[in-house]
Design an enzyme around this catalytic site. Structure first.
Site, PDB file in Angstrom:
ATOM      1  N   GLY A  36       0.754  -1.425  -0.141  1.00 27.20           N
ATOM      2  CA  GLY A  36      -0.138  -0.651  -0.162  1.00 27.20           C
ATOM      3  C   GLY A  36       1.089   1.368   0.019  1.00 27.20           C
ATOM      4  N   GLY A  63       0.088   5.239  -1.007  1.00 28.59           N
ATOM      5  CA  GLY A  63      -1.045   6.320  -0.571  1.00 28.59           C
ATOM      6  C   GLY A  63      -0.112   7.861   0.522  1.00 28.59           C
ATOM      7  N   ASP A  88       1.938  -1.830  -3.988  1.00 33.79           N
ATOM      8  CA  ASP A  88       0.998  -1.323  -4.813  1.00 33.79           C
ATOM      9  C   ASP A  88      -0.135  -1.668  -5.750  1.00 33.79           C
ATOM     10  OD1 ASP A  88      -0.166   1.549  -2.660  1.00 33.79           O
ATOM     11  OD2 ASP A  88      -1.760   1.062  -4.545  1.00 33.79           O
ATOM     12  N   ASP A 133      -1.266  -6.837  -5.128  1.00 33.24           N
ATOM     13  CA  ASP A 133      -2.754  -6.576  -4.964  1.00 33.24           C
ATOM     14  C   ASP A 133      -2.946  -7.544  -3.602  1.00 33.24           C
ATOM     15  OD1 ASP A 133      -5.581  -6.815  -3.950  1.00 33.24           O
ATOM     16  OD2 ASP A 133      -6.198  -7.340  -5.995  1.00 33.24           O
ATOM     17  N   TYR A 192     -13.682   0.172   8.445  1.00 31.55           N
ATOM     18  CA  TYR A 192     -12.327  -0.290   8.656  1.00 31.55           C
ATOM     19  C   TYR A 192     -12.443  -0.474  10.204  1.00 31.55           C
ATOM     20  CZ  TYR A 192      -7.819   2.892   9.141  1.00 31.55           C
ATOM     21  OH  TYR A 192      -7.180   3.221   8.525  1.00 31.55           O
ATOM     22  N   LYS A 208      -9.046  -3.751  11.251  1.00 32.01           N
ATOM     23  CA  LYS A 208      -8.374  -3.152  12.482  1.00 32.01           C
ATOM     24  C   LYS A 208      -7.838  -3.739  13.561  1.00 32.01           C
ATOM     25  CE  LYS A 208      -5.889  -0.112   9.050  1.00 32.01           C
ATOM     26  NZ  LYS A 208      -4.473  -0.468   8.893  1.00 32.01           N
TER      27      LYS A 208
END
Ligand SMILES: NC(=O)c1ccc[n+]([C@@H]2O[C@H](COP(=O)([O-])OP(=O)(O)OC[C@H]3O[C@@H](n4cnc5c(N)ncnc54)[C@H](O)[C@@H]3O)[C@@H](O)[C@H]2O)c1
Length: 329
Positions: A7, A10, A31, A50, A149, A153
């Site tokens: 990732g 970002g 990413d 991915d 989310y 997490k």
């Protein structure tokens, strides 16, 4: 050290890649998307990955055999409420895939980026015995998130602890406050804070989707990146937990506006709460208690709100000048 990021395209990846390369690490940034133009000068190698694809994740880890992994790939809070299935796939299954790949590839250490969104109102913990959270909120309270989310997490935190115990994979992480930097944000509920700066500079006004009295923990990105690097290099023997609260400052939305106005006189801020994001913000801690991080790995923020405003406004100006497509609104 051989370091792999997931990732990395970002907001955090942008600054973290540069800091790792500058510190002399051998960096592979991955990413699901191609390297964004904004990251063109960050350095390091780039590979598309991915994390929802278990086979591709394992094969990337086997190819690069990273000693240290920063697992950043995620769908953030506001977008996660619009697309909970995607948030589950990336944040939950993706984290499982990354941990499995790290275990199989012999990775020594994995840094997990958790969030204040793991918290949610706890029965009887708010003012007058209402549902809420202690202010400031310590590391250990029941974790009752209100978003997909946050749910994913919490699961990621628990998986990190499980892999540390069961497989001796050295997983550690921070619960980040809302992070602010001169980059366009990725769909988090704390985005109102950054937009006060971005729209303050580009159009001289901003209509906030959060109420004026909204107060959540925030942090300037240089402190966030420093926290990740410090925790990654901390002596294992001093660490008493896997995941740590870290804090910097907790201004109300109108205090951020006042700080921006001091630097940009004449900027106007109005408040029209948007129900979904406001209810997410209201479910989060108002401030975090980070004394364990301060004790275990000498965590200390360098920027308060005013120092951030002074440093950030020229950087937002430079970002808008570099990318003309951001100027229109
Ligand atoms: N920015 C914040 O305020 C904040 C606060 C708390 C925690 N965090 C955490 O820090 C991490 C990085 O956050 P960020 O601000 O850089 O987020 P961001 O949204 O800017 O970046 C996330 C990156 O993940 C990538 N991604 C999405 N799906 C993917 C997939 N299937 N495989 C691989 N990559 C995929 C996206 O393309 C994006 O580049 C996240 O785990 C986030 O939960 C961020």
């Amino acid at each position: 050290m051989k370091v792999l990021l997931t990732g990395a395209g970002g907001q955090i990846g942008h600054d973290l890649i540069g800091a790792l390369v500058a510190a002399g690490h051998q960096v592979v940034a991955t990413d699901v998307q191609p390297r964004p133009a904004s990251h063109a000068n960050a350095g390091g190698a780039w590979a598309q990955l991915d994390v929802t694809d278990a086979a591709a994740t394992e094969s990337a880890f086997m190819e690069h055999r990273p000693q240290l992994v920063f697992h950043l790939a995620a769908i953030l809070s506001a977008r996660g409420e619009r697309e909970p299935g995607l948030a589950y796939a990336v944040n939950q299954t993706g984290t499982w895939n990354v941990l499995e790949a790290a275990r199989k590839a012999g990775t020594e250490r994995l840094i997990f980026t958790s969030t204040i969104a793991v918290f949610g109102p706890v029965p009887g913990q708010g003012p007058g015995g209402t549902p809420g959270l202690p202010d400031p909120t310590p590391d250990d309270v029941p974790l009752l998130p209100s978003t997909m989310y946050g749910v994913t997490k919490v699961s990621g935190e628990l998986l990190c602890a499980y892999y540390a115990k069961k497989y001796n994979l050295d997983c550690r992480g921070v619960r980040f406050p809302g992070l602010i930097s001169a980059a366009m944000p990725g769909g988090g509920s704390s985005d109102y804070a950054l937009f006060m700066y971005v729209d303050g500079v580009r159009v001289g006004r901003y209509e906030s989707f959060a109420r004026a009295d909204t107060r959540i923990p925030l942090m300037y990105m240089p402190d966030g990146v420093r926290a990740l690097l410090t925790l990654a290099m901390a002596d294992r023997a001093r660490l008493t937990r896997c995941i740590y609260n870290i804090a910097a400052f907790s201004p109300r939305a109108d205090e951020i506006a006042a700080s921006v106005t001091r630097a940009l006189p004449g900027a106007k801020f109005t408040y029209v709460p948007e129900p979904v994001r406001q209810s997410i913000l209201d479910s989060w801690p108002r401030a975090l208690d980070d004394q364990t991080a301060r004790r275990d790995w000498d965590w200390q923020p360098e920027y308060d709100l005013e120092a951030m405003t002074t440093d950030l406004i020229p950087k937002v100006r430079a970002m808008l000048a570099r990318d003309p497509s951001l100027k229109a609104h």
